[in-house]
Design a protein around this motif. Structure first.
Motif, PDB file in Angstrom:
ATOM      1  N   ASP A 117       3.042  -6.367   5.596  1.00  0.00           N
ATOM      2  CA  ASP A 117       2.962  -5.384   4.503  1.00  0.00           C
ATOM      3  C   ASP A 117       2.475  -6.056   3.212  1.00  0.00           C
ATOM      4  O   ASP A 117       3.105  -5.928   2.151  1.00  0.00           O
ATOM      5  N   THR A 118       1.354  -6.752   3.341  1.00  0.00           N
ATOM      6  CA  THR A 118       0.865  -7.527   2.198  1.00  0.00           C
ATOM      7  C   THR A 118      -0.649  -7.399   2.095  1.00  0.00           C
ATOM      8  O   THR A 118      -1.283  -6.636   2.821  1.00  0.00           O
ATOM      9  N   ARG A 119      -1.239  -8.152   1.209  1.00  0.00           N
ATOM     10  CA  ARG A 119      -2.692  -8.097   1.026  1.00  0.00           C
ATOM     11  C   ARG A 119      -3.177  -9.420   0.452  1.00  0.00           C
ATOM     12  O   ARG A 119      -2.381 -10.192  -0.092  1.00  0.00           O
ATOM     13  N   ALA A 120      -4.509  -9.646   0.556  1.00  0.00           N
ATOM     14  CA  ALA A 120      -5.079 -10.889   0.020  1.00  0.00           C
ATOM     15  C   ALA A 120      -5.618 -10.699  -1.398  1.00  0.00           C
ATOM     16  O   ALA A 120      -5.761 -11.670  -2.146  1.00  0.00           O
ATOM     17  N   GLN A 121      -5.934  -9.459  -1.770  1.00  0.00           N
ATOM     18  CA  GLN A 121      -6.571  -9.222  -3.068  1.00  0.00           C
ATOM     19  C   GLN A 121      -5.597  -9.458  -4.238  1.00  0.00           C
ATOM     20  O   GLN A 121      -4.386  -9.310  -4.078  1.00  0.00           O
ATOM     21  N   ALA A 122      -6.180  -9.749  -5.379  1.00  0.00           N
ATOM     22  CA  ALA A 122      -5.406  -9.843  -6.623  1.00  0.00           C
ATOM     23  C   ALA A 122      -5.130  -8.435  -7.131  1.00  0.00           C
ATOM     24  O   ALA A 122      -5.630  -7.448  -6.599  1.00  0.00           O
ATOM     25  N   LEU A 207      -0.266 -13.394  12.845  1.00  0.00           N
ATOM     26  CA  LEU A 207       0.174 -12.032  13.170  1.00  0.00           C
ATOM     27  C   LEU A 207       0.257 -11.244  11.869  1.00  0.00           C
ATOM     28  O   LEU A 207       0.900 -11.686  10.908  1.00  0.00           O
ATOM     29  N   ILE A 208      -0.414 -10.101  11.854  1.00  0.00           N
ATOM     30  CA  ILE A 208      -0.394  -9.227  10.678  1.00  0.00           C
ATOM     31  C   ILE A 208       0.350  -7.960  11.091  1.00  0.00           C
ATOM     32  O   ILE A 208       0.011  -7.343  12.107  1.00  0.00           O
ATOM     33  N   ILE A 209       1.362  -7.598  10.317  1.00  0.00           N
ATOM     34  CA  ILE A 209       2.128  -6.385  10.635  1.00  0.00           C
ATOM     35  C   ILE A 209       2.071  -5.456   9.429  1.00  0.00           C
ATOM     36  O   ILE A 209       2.232  -5.897   8.280  1.00  0.00           O
ATOM     37  N   ALA A 210       1.818  -4.173   9.700  1.00  0.00           N
ATOM     38  CA  ALA A 210       1.747  -3.188   8.609  1.00  0.00           C
ATOM     39  C   ALA A 210       2.528  -1.941   8.993  1.00  0.00           C
ATOM     40  O   ALA A 210       2.488  -1.502  10.144  1.00  0.00           O
ATOM     41  N   GLY A 211       3.225  -1.370   8.026  1.00  0.00           N
ATOM     42  CA  GLY A 211       3.829  -0.050   8.221  1.00  0.00           C
ATOM     43  C   GLY A 211       2.716   0.989   8.086  1.00  0.00           C
ATOM     44  O   GLY A 211       1.930   0.931   7.134  1.00  0.00           O
ATOM     45  N   ARG A 212       2.637   1.896   9.048  1.00  0.00           N
ATOM     46  CA  ARG A 212       1.535   2.871   9.042  1.00  0.00           C
ATOM     47  C   ARG A 212       1.465   3.654   7.728  1.00  0.00           C
ATOM     48  O   ARG A 212       0.382   3.999   7.272  1.00  0.00           O
ATOM     49  N   ASP A 213       2.615   3.912   7.105  1.00  0.00           N
ATOM     50  CA  ASP A 213       2.635   4.750   5.892  1.00  0.00           C
ATOM     51  C   ASP A 213       3.035   3.956   4.651  1.00  0.00           C
ATOM     52  O   ASP A 213       3.755   4.475   3.795  1.00  0.00           O
ATOM     53  N   ASP A 214       2.572   2.718   4.585  1.00  0.00           N
ATOM     54  CA  ASP A 214       2.897   1.884   3.412  1.00  0.00           C
ATOM     55  C   ASP A 214       1.973   2.252   2.253  1.00  0.00           C
ATOM     56  O   ASP A 214       0.767   2.003   2.314  1.00  0.00           O
ATOM     57  N   PRO A 215       2.501   2.830   1.163  1.00  0.00           N
ATOM     58  CA  PRO A 215       1.628   3.179   0.044  1.00  0.00           C
ATOM     59  C   PRO A 215       1.368   1.993  -0.894  1.00  0.00           C
ATOM     60  O   PRO A 215       0.480   2.056  -1.741  1.00  0.00           O
ATOM     61  N   ALA A 217       1.046  -1.525   0.159  1.00  0.00           N
ATOM     62  CA  ALA A 217       0.016  -2.361   0.816  1.00  0.00           C
ATOM     63  C   ALA A 217      -0.510  -1.547   1.998  1.00  0.00           C
ATOM     64  O   ALA A 217      -0.026  -1.695   3.122  1.00  0.00           O
ATOM     65  N   PRO A 218      -1.489  -0.677   1.768  1.00  0.00           N
ATOM     66  CA  PRO A 218      -1.940   0.228   2.824  1.00  0.00           C
ATOM     67  C   PRO A 218      -2.513  -0.520   4.037  1.00  0.00           C
ATOM     68  O   PRO A 218      -2.944  -1.671   3.924  1.00  0.00           O
ATOM     69  N   ALA A 241       7.170   2.404   6.194  1.00  0.00           N
ATOM     70  CA  ALA A 241       6.405   2.303   4.949  1.00  0.00           C
ATOM     71  C   ALA A 241       6.274   0.817   4.592  1.00  0.00           C
ATOM     72  O   ALA A 241       5.716   0.052   5.382  1.00  0.00           O
ATOM     73  N   HIS A 242       6.817   0.408   3.431  1.00  0.00           N
ATOM     74  CA  HIS A 242       6.570  -0.955   2.937  1.00  0.00           C
ATOM     75  C   HIS A 242       7.538  -1.994   3.517  1.00  0.00           C
ATOM     76  O   HIS A 242       7.264  -3.178   3.422  1.00  0.00           O
ATOM     77  N   LEU A 243       8.657  -1.539   4.068  1.00  0.00           N
ATOM     78  CA  LEU A 243       9.634  -2.509   4.572  1.00  0.00           C
ATOM     79  C   LEU A 243       9.784  -2.356   6.087  1.00  0.00           C
ATOM     80  O   LEU A 243      10.856  -2.067   6.611  1.00  0.00           O
ATOM     81  N   SER A 244       8.671  -2.559   6.788  1.00  0.00           N
ATOM     82  CA  SER A 244       8.640  -2.301   8.232  1.00  0.00           C
ATOM     83  C   SER A 244       9.676  -3.136   8.985  1.00  0.00           C
ATOM     84  O   SER A 244      10.178  -2.706  10.018  1.00  0.00           O
TER      85      SER A 244
END
Ligand code: MLT
Length: 266
Positions: A117-122, A207-215, A217-218, A241-244
């Motif tokens: 639930d993260t990103r590389a951009q500033a 491994l990259i994990i994302a919550g489908r509905d994370d507003p 870190a989409p 969401a953000h805390l998968s």
């Protein structure tokens, strides 16, 4: 729980289990208890290390901005003190920003990466302005208004309606963060560098994990990282969401344990 002193600042950490070392980094404004369910599961086969970032949980604050580089340096010093030369390094959200910074500065100490639930951009200019406003609010009114504004973005609506005990745990965790620690972290995140160029240099399994509905870190942010990191896999978790990791513990832990079984060094 134990402490290490880094330039006079007391940093709290846990070091549980034995086996290949896995270090997990929490987000803002949380603490190491955010990883409770992962520590319990992984410590059966791994050595799991978690810390409270300076200014969070049971660690002391230091004057801001708390840069991602400073936090990555704290992680390296903690690993030194525990005689861990190399580890799986994983982070959620701000913990992910620190994970990428750690990779930039200490890549030979990383056996594999976990980006949640993260990103590389500033931050964008608008994002920086939001942080400046949040700093003013915390100075004037403390953590409560920030926590209440963040909560609906952190958890999926189904989690909010069906799991009041989890909502309470997350809320209380955030409220325990020292205002000065939160302000220093906001200042640090606002000035963090864009790490997008680093992604193509990542050679370890990721491994990259994302919550489908994370507003916050989409999923598109995770897809970008997945396309840029050659040896990566992406797992998108539904109804999160953000805390998968706390919303969908079973799916999350299964993804992590499967990944760790395949990583080198196991
Ligand atoms: C976090 O969960 O660490 C924060 O939402 C990250 C951020 O504010 O960019």
């Amino acid at each position: 729980m134990a402490y290490i002193s880094i330039d006079g600042v007391r940093i709290a950490y846990d070091d549980v289990g034995s086996g290949p070392p896995v270090l997990l980094l929490h987000g803002y404004p949380f603490n190491r208890s955010l990883w409770l369910e992962q520590v319990t599961a992984l410590a059966q086969t791994c050595r799991v290390i978690t810390l409270d970032f300076r200014g969070h949980g049971q660690s002391e604050s230091s004057p801001g901005p708390t840069t991602m580089e400073r936090l990555a340096q704290d992680v390296a010093l903690l690993l030194d003190s525990l005689a861990v030369s190399k580890a799986v390094i994983g982070g959620i959200s701000m913990g992910g920003y620190v994970t990428l910074s750690f990779y930039r500065h200490f890549r030979d100490r990383v056996s594999s990466l976990l980006l949640v639930d993260t990103r590389a951009q500033a931050d964008t200019e608008e994002g920086k302005q939001v942080r400046a406003n949040q700093i003013q609010t915390i100075r004037a009114e403390g953590m409560a208004p920030i926590v209440d504004a963040m909560l609906p973005k952190l958890l999926h609506p189904e989690t909010v309606s069906k799991r009041p005990e989890l909502v309470k745990r997350i809320r209380e965790m955030m409220l325990r963060t020292a205002p000065e620690g939160a302000i220093a972290a906001l200042e640090g995140m606002a000035i963090r560098s864009d790490q997008s160029d680093l992604l193509r240099e990542v050679t370890v399994p990721t491994l990259i994990i994302a919550g489908r509905d994370d507003p916050i870190a989409p999923v598109t942010d995770s897809e970008r990282m997945h396309h840029a990191i050659s040896d990566s896999r992406l797992v998108v978790i539904d109804k999160a969401a953000h805390l998968s990791n706390v919303e969908r513990v079973e799916e999350f832990n299964q993804a992590v344990t499967r990944f760790l079984d395949l990583s080198p060094g196991r």
